[in-house]
Design an enzyme around this catalytic site. Structure first.
Site, PDB file in Angstrom:
ATOM      1  N   CYS A   1     -45.554 -34.940  -7.440  1.00 23.30           N
ATOM      2  CA  CYS A   1     -45.198 -35.645  -5.941  1.00 23.30           C
ATOM      3  C   CYS A   1     -43.864 -34.964  -5.688  1.00 23.30           C
ATOM      4  O   CYS A   1     -42.980 -34.532  -6.479  1.00 23.30           O
ATOM      5  CB  CYS A   1     -44.982 -37.159  -6.544  1.00 23.30           C
ATOM      6  SG  CYS A   1     -44.012 -38.064  -5.113  1.00 23.30           S
TER       7      CYS A   1
ATOM      8  N   SER B   1     -49.939 -47.985  -2.519  1.00 23.89           N
ATOM      9  CA  SER B   1     -48.542 -48.168  -2.734  1.00 23.89           C
ATOM     10  C   SER B   1     -47.578 -47.171  -2.265  1.00 23.89           C
ATOM     11  O   SER B   1     -47.991 -45.914  -2.485  1.00 23.89           O
ATOM     12  CB  SER B   1     -48.404 -48.236  -4.340  1.00 23.89           C
ATOM     13  OG  SER B   1     -46.823 -48.149  -4.751  1.00 23.89           O
TER      14      SER B   1
ATOM     15  N   GLY C   1     -48.501 -39.279  -7.154  1.00 22.72           N
ATOM     16  CA  GLY C   1     -48.181 -38.560  -5.770  1.00 22.72           C
ATOM     17  C   GLY C   1     -47.941 -39.855  -4.814  1.00 22.72           C
ATOM     18  O   GLY C   1     -48.136 -41.080  -5.182  1.00 22.72           O
ATOM     19  N   GLU C   2     -47.475 -39.481  -3.892  1.00 19.57           N
ATOM     20  CA  GLU C   2     -47.263 -40.519  -2.494  1.00 19.57           C
ATOM     21  C   GLU C   2     -48.334 -40.273  -1.745  1.00 19.57           C
ATOM     22  O   GLU C   2     -48.526 -39.503  -0.840  1.00 19.57           O
ATOM     23  CB  GLU C   2     -45.881 -40.004  -1.756  1.00 19.57           C
ATOM     24  CG  GLU C   2     -45.646 -40.570  -0.725  1.00 19.57           C
ATOM     25  CD  GLU C   2     -45.808 -42.209  -0.686  1.00 19.57           C
ATOM     26  OE1 GLU C   2     -45.085 -42.795  -1.456  1.00 19.57           O
ATOM     27  OE2 GLU C   2     -46.458 -42.877   0.082  1.00 19.57           O
TER      28      GLU C   2
ATOM     29  N   GLU D   1     -54.494 -37.429 -13.327  1.00 22.05           N
ATOM     30  CA  GLU D   1     -54.760 -38.608 -14.132  1.00 22.05           C
ATOM     31  C   GLU D   1     -55.242 -39.709 -13.524  1.00 22.05           C
ATOM     32  O   GLU D   1     -54.738 -40.029 -12.260  1.00 22.05           O
ATOM     33  CB  GLU D   1     -53.637 -38.787 -14.865  1.00 22.05           C
ATOM     34  CG  GLU D   1     -53.252 -37.706 -15.971  1.00 22.05           C
ATOM     35  CD  GLU D   1     -52.126 -38.088 -16.843  1.00 22.05           C
ATOM     36  OE1 GLU D   1     -51.759 -39.268 -17.101  1.00 22.05           O
ATOM     37  OE2 GLU D   1     -51.614 -37.363 -17.403  1.00 22.05           O
TER      38      GLU D   1
ATOM     39  N   CYS E   1     -47.509 -47.057 -15.872  1.00 24.99           N
ATOM     40  CA  CYS E   1     -47.271 -46.585 -14.603  1.00 24.99           C
ATOM     41  C   CYS E   1     -45.877 -45.668 -14.799  1.00 24.99           C
ATOM     42  O   CYS E   1     -45.036 -45.748 -15.714  1.00 24.99           O
ATOM     43  CB  CYS E   1     -46.369 -47.750 -13.669  1.00 24.99           C
ATOM     44  SG  CYS E   1     -47.564 -48.644 -13.053  1.00 24.99           S
TER      45      CYS E   1
ATOM     46  N   CYS F   1     -39.040 -41.721 -12.491  1.00 25.45           N
ATOM     47  CA  CYS F   1     -40.463 -41.236 -12.351  1.00 25.45           C
ATOM     48  C   CYS F   1     -40.912 -40.072 -12.954  1.00 25.45           C
ATOM     49  O   CYS F   1     -40.339 -39.111 -12.532  1.00 25.45           O
ATOM     50  CB  CYS F   1     -40.907 -41.604 -11.165  1.00 25.45           C
ATOM     51  SG  CYS F   1     -43.018 -41.272 -10.822  1.00 25.45           S
TER      52      CYS F   1
HETATM   53  N1  SAH Z   1     -46.014 -42.700  -4.858  1.00 27.94           N
HETATM   54  C1  SAH Z   1     -46.159 -44.229  -4.604  1.00 27.94           C
HETATM   55  C2  SAH Z   1     -47.225 -44.481  -5.621  1.00 27.94           C
HETATM   56  C3  SAH Z   1     -47.178 -43.949  -7.065  1.00 27.94           C
HETATM   57  S1  SAH Z   1     -46.021 -44.591  -8.019  1.00 27.94           S
HETATM   58  C4  SAH Z   1     -45.137 -45.025  -4.948  1.00 27.94           C
HETATM   59  O1  SAH Z   1     -43.939 -44.766  -5.260  1.00 27.94           O
HETATM   60  O2  SAH Z   1     -45.032 -46.127  -4.646  1.00 27.94           O
HETATM   61  C5  SAH Z   1     -46.675 -46.237  -8.484  1.00 27.94           C
HETATM   62  C6  SAH Z   1     -45.688 -46.983  -8.959  1.00 27.94           C
HETATM   63  O3  SAH Z   1     -45.075 -46.927 -10.386  1.00 27.94           O
HETATM   64  C7  SAH Z   1     -44.568 -47.450  -8.042  1.00 27.94           C
HETATM   65  O4  SAH Z   1     -44.196 -48.585  -7.825  1.00 27.94           O
HETATM   66  C8  SAH Z   1     -43.435 -46.670  -8.703  1.00 27.94           C
HETATM   67  O5  SAH Z   1     -42.188 -47.088  -8.600  1.00 27.94           O
HETATM   68  C9  SAH Z   1     -43.663 -47.009 -10.325  1.00 27.94           C
HETATM   69  N2  SAH Z   1     -43.184 -46.136 -11.374  1.00 27.94           N
HETATM   70  C10 SAH Z   1     -42.905 -44.884 -11.257  1.00 27.94           C
HETATM   71  N3  SAH Z   1     -42.381 -44.288 -12.480  1.00 27.94           N
HETATM   72  C11 SAH Z   1     -42.337 -45.709 -13.159  1.00 27.94           C
HETATM   73  C12 SAH Z   1     -41.697 -45.774 -14.736  1.00 27.94           C
HETATM   74  N4  SAH Z   1     -41.252 -44.987 -15.233  1.00 27.94           N
HETATM   75  N5  SAH Z   1     -41.722 -47.105 -15.047  1.00 27.94           N
HETATM   76  C13 SAH Z   1     -42.197 -48.162 -14.134  1.00 27.94           C
HETATM   77  N6  SAH Z   1     -42.749 -47.664 -13.111  1.00 27.94           N
HETATM   78  C14 SAH Z   1     -42.729 -46.614 -12.438  1.00 27.94           C
HETATM   79 FE1  SF4 Z   2     -43.071 -41.236  -8.492  1.00 28.46          FE
HETATM   80 FE2  SF4 Z   2     -43.864 -42.601  -6.289  1.00 28.46          FE
HETATM   81 FE3  SF4 Z   2     -41.437 -41.808  -6.370  1.00 28.46          FE
HETATM   82 FE4  SF4 Z   2     -43.473 -39.952  -6.239  1.00 28.46          FE
HETATM   83  S1  SF4 Z   2     -42.916 -41.541  -4.678  1.00 28.46           S
HETATM   84  S2  SF4 Z   2     -41.935 -39.588  -7.472  1.00 28.46           S
HETATM   85  S3  SF4 Z   2     -44.761 -40.743  -7.507  1.00 28.46           S
HETATM   86  S4  SF4 Z   2     -42.383 -43.119  -7.693  1.00 28.46           S
END
Ligand code: SAH
Ligand code: SF4
Length: 388
Positions: free
Chosen positions: A128, A216, A184-185, A103, A361, A135
Site C-alpha cells: 500500500c 473499507s 492495499g487501498e 494474503e 487486521c 499498519c
Molecule cells: N486501506 C483500507 C483497507 C485495508 S486496511 C483502509 O485503510 O481502510 C483494513 C483496516 O485495518 C483499516 O481500518 C485499517 O485501518 C485497519 N488496520 C490497519 N493496521 C492495523 C493494525 N495494526 N491493527 C488494527 N487494525 C489495523
Molecule cells: Fe494500511 Fe489501509 Fe493505511 Fe494502506 S490505507 S497503509 S492498507 S491502513
C-alpha cells in the site's frame, strides 16, 4: 477473423475468463460468433460451481467447449500456501503475477449469534502506498495494483476450498460476507475493485447481497463520490482520529483530504439521491494506547460524527514487530465505547481473531518488492532506534 479482446493472459496466452464482467464476457462470446447468453451460462459454471474445465460445462456444445479450450482459460491466482488457525480462521497466501505474495483471510462466525457467517477479507493491491503509521502493510511500501482476476480469484479460491470432493451440481458458495480490508487501498485501484465487487453482487456470479459486501477506505474523497454513483455496497471509513492534527500523523492521506472533506463525502454517500442506497457508514477506529484513546478523544469523536449516520467499530490495535504503538487496555476500550454509546452511537468492539497465524487486521504483510523503498527506510529507522 474477429479480433478477440485481450484480458488477463496466462502463460499460454489464452484469455483468462476469471474476473471479466458480464459485459466483457458477452463481448468475448460475440467475437467468437456465439450467442450472448453463453456469457451467463459460463459465469454460473465459474462462480457458482467452481468449474474451470470447459468439458465439464455440460450445457455447452462440444464444438464450443473445444473452441474455448483453444482460446480461453479460467485461471485463479496461484496458492503458495494456506494456514488454519485454532479459532477456525483460514489464511491463503497467493503468489501473483510478478512473484509477489498477497494474503486473504477467512473469518468464520464466532458463536451462535452469527450462525454460518463466513467473512472473507480480500486484498486489492500488493502493499500500500499510503503509509499509515500503525499498519504493517503500509510499512511494506507499494508494488502494484491487483487485476480483477486476482481480486475476485481470492473469493473464488476461498469458496473452492469447500467444494473439493463435491460433485459440480451439488456445489455451493460458502463465503457469506466480503470485506475489502486486506492489503492495499481499494479506492486507489478503482476499476478492478468495482468490477470485482460487481461480480460479487451479480446473481449469475456470487450473488451476495449489497449489505454483505463492504469496501473499507482510508478516505480517498473524490473516489468516494464516484463509488456512490457506480455501485451499491456498504462503506467503511478508517477514521482512527477525531482531529486533523492527530489524523495527519496516523493516516497521512488526511493531509490531502482532511476531515471536513471526508465527513462531507461520507454524508454524500449515505444521503445519495439513489433510493437504493445505504442508511449509514461504518467508522473504523483503531485503539492505540495513550495516542487516540482518551475520554477527550471520545468526546471529540462524538462532536465530529454528530450529523453522520454511522456505526462505530473500535479495533484493538494488532501489534507487529517494531510497531511504535501499543494496544489500549480492554478497560480503556470499554470505557471509550461506553462514552460513545451514552451519546447515542451504536459502537461495537471488534473481536481480534487469527492473531496466531498473523491474519488479523494490519498484520497482512505479504511479500512486496517495494517500489517506494519505504520498507528499506523503515528497517533503517528501526536499526537506528535499536542503537539509541
Ligand atoms: N486501506 C483500507 C483497507 C485495508 S486496511 C483502509 O485503510 O481502510 C483494513 C483496516 O485495518 C483499516 O481500518 C485499517 O485501518 C485497519 N488496520 C490497519 N493496521 C492495523 C493494525 N495494526 N491493527 C488494527 N487494525 C489495523
Ligand atoms: Fe494500511 Fe489501509 Fe493505511 Fe494502506 S490505507 S497503509 S492498507 S491502513
Amino acid at each position: 477473423m474477429n479480433k478477440i479482446p485481450v484480458y488477463a493472459q496466462d502463460s499460454t496466452d489464452k484469455t483468462n475468463l476469471l474476473g471479466m464482467s458480464k459485459n466483457e464476457l458477452t463481448e468475448f462470446f460475440k467475437n467468437l460468433n456465439e450467442k450472448p447468453f453463453r456469457a451467463t451460462q459460463v459465469m454460473k459454471w465459474i462462480y457458482q460451481f467452481g468449474v474451470t474445465d470447459f468439458y465439464q460445462m455440460t450445457n455447452l456444445s462440444k464444438n464450443l467447449q473445444e473452441k474455448l479450450e483453444t482460446v480461453a482459460c479460467i485461471t485463479p491466482p496461484k496458492v503458495k500456501f494456506k494456514q488454519f488457525s485454532d479459532d477456525g480462521t483460514r489464511k491463503w497466501v497467493f503468489e501473483v503475477a510478478g512473484g509477489s505474495l498477497v494474503e486473504t483471510v477467512l473469518i468464520p462466525a464466532d458463536d451462535n449469534k452469527q450462525f454460518g457467517r463466513k467473512t472473507l477479507c480480500i486484498s486489492s493491491q500488493v502493499g500500500c502506498a499510503l503509509d499509515c503509521s500503525f499498519c504493517s502493510t503500509g510499512k511494506q511500501g507499494f508494488e502494484r495494483d491487483l487485476s480483477a482476476s486476482e481480486i475476485i480469484g481470492q473469493l473464488w479460491v476461498a469458496n473452492q476450498s469447500y467444494m473439493e470432493d463435491v460433485a459440480p451440481a451439488k456445489r455451493e458458495n460458502r463465503v457469506t460476507n466480503v470485506v475489502m480490508m486486506g492489503m492495499g487501498e481499494p479506492l486507489l485501484n478503482y476499476k478492478p475493485v468495482v468490477a470485482s465487487m460487481s461480480l460479487m453482487l451479480d446473481d449469475h456470479a456470487f450473488g451476495l447481497s449489497k449489505r454483505r459486501v463492504t469496501l473499507s477506505t482510508s478516505g480517498i474523497v473524490p473516489k468516494m463520490y464516484e463509488l456512490a454513483k457506480d455501485i451499491d455496497v456498504a462503506l467503511a471509513i478508517s477514521l482512527h482520529a477525531p482531529n486533523d492534527k492527530l489524523r495527519n500523523e496516523l493516516v497521512p492521506i488526511n493531509k490531502k483530504y482532511p476531515l471536513a472533506e471526508l465527513i462531507q463525502a461520507a454524508k454524500a454517500y449515505v444521503y445519495d439521491e439513489n433510493p437504493r442506497h445505504k442508511k449509514h457508514v461504518t467508522i473504523e477506529y483503531v485503539m492505540l494506547k495513550d495516542v487516540n484513546d482518551t475520554d477527550v478523544h471520545a468526546h471529540e469523536l462524538i462532536n465530529l460524527l454528530k450529523e453522520l449516520p454511522c456505526k462505530i467499530n473500535l479495533i484493538p490495535f494488532n501489534p507487529f514487530p517494531h510497531a511504535p504503538y501499543e494496544r489500549s487496555s480492554n478497560n480503556r476500550i470499554h470505557a471509550f465505547s461506553n462514552i460513545l454509546n451514552n451519546a447515542g452511537f451504536v459502537c461495537t468492539i471488534r473481536q481480534t481473531r487469527g492473531d496466531d497465524i498473523d491474519a488479523a487486521c494490519g498484520q497482512l504483510v505479504g511479500q512486496v518488492a517495494d517500489k517506494t523503498r519505504r520498507s528499506a527506510k523503515w528497517q533503517q529507522s528501526i536499526q537506528s532506534r535499536q542503537k539509541d
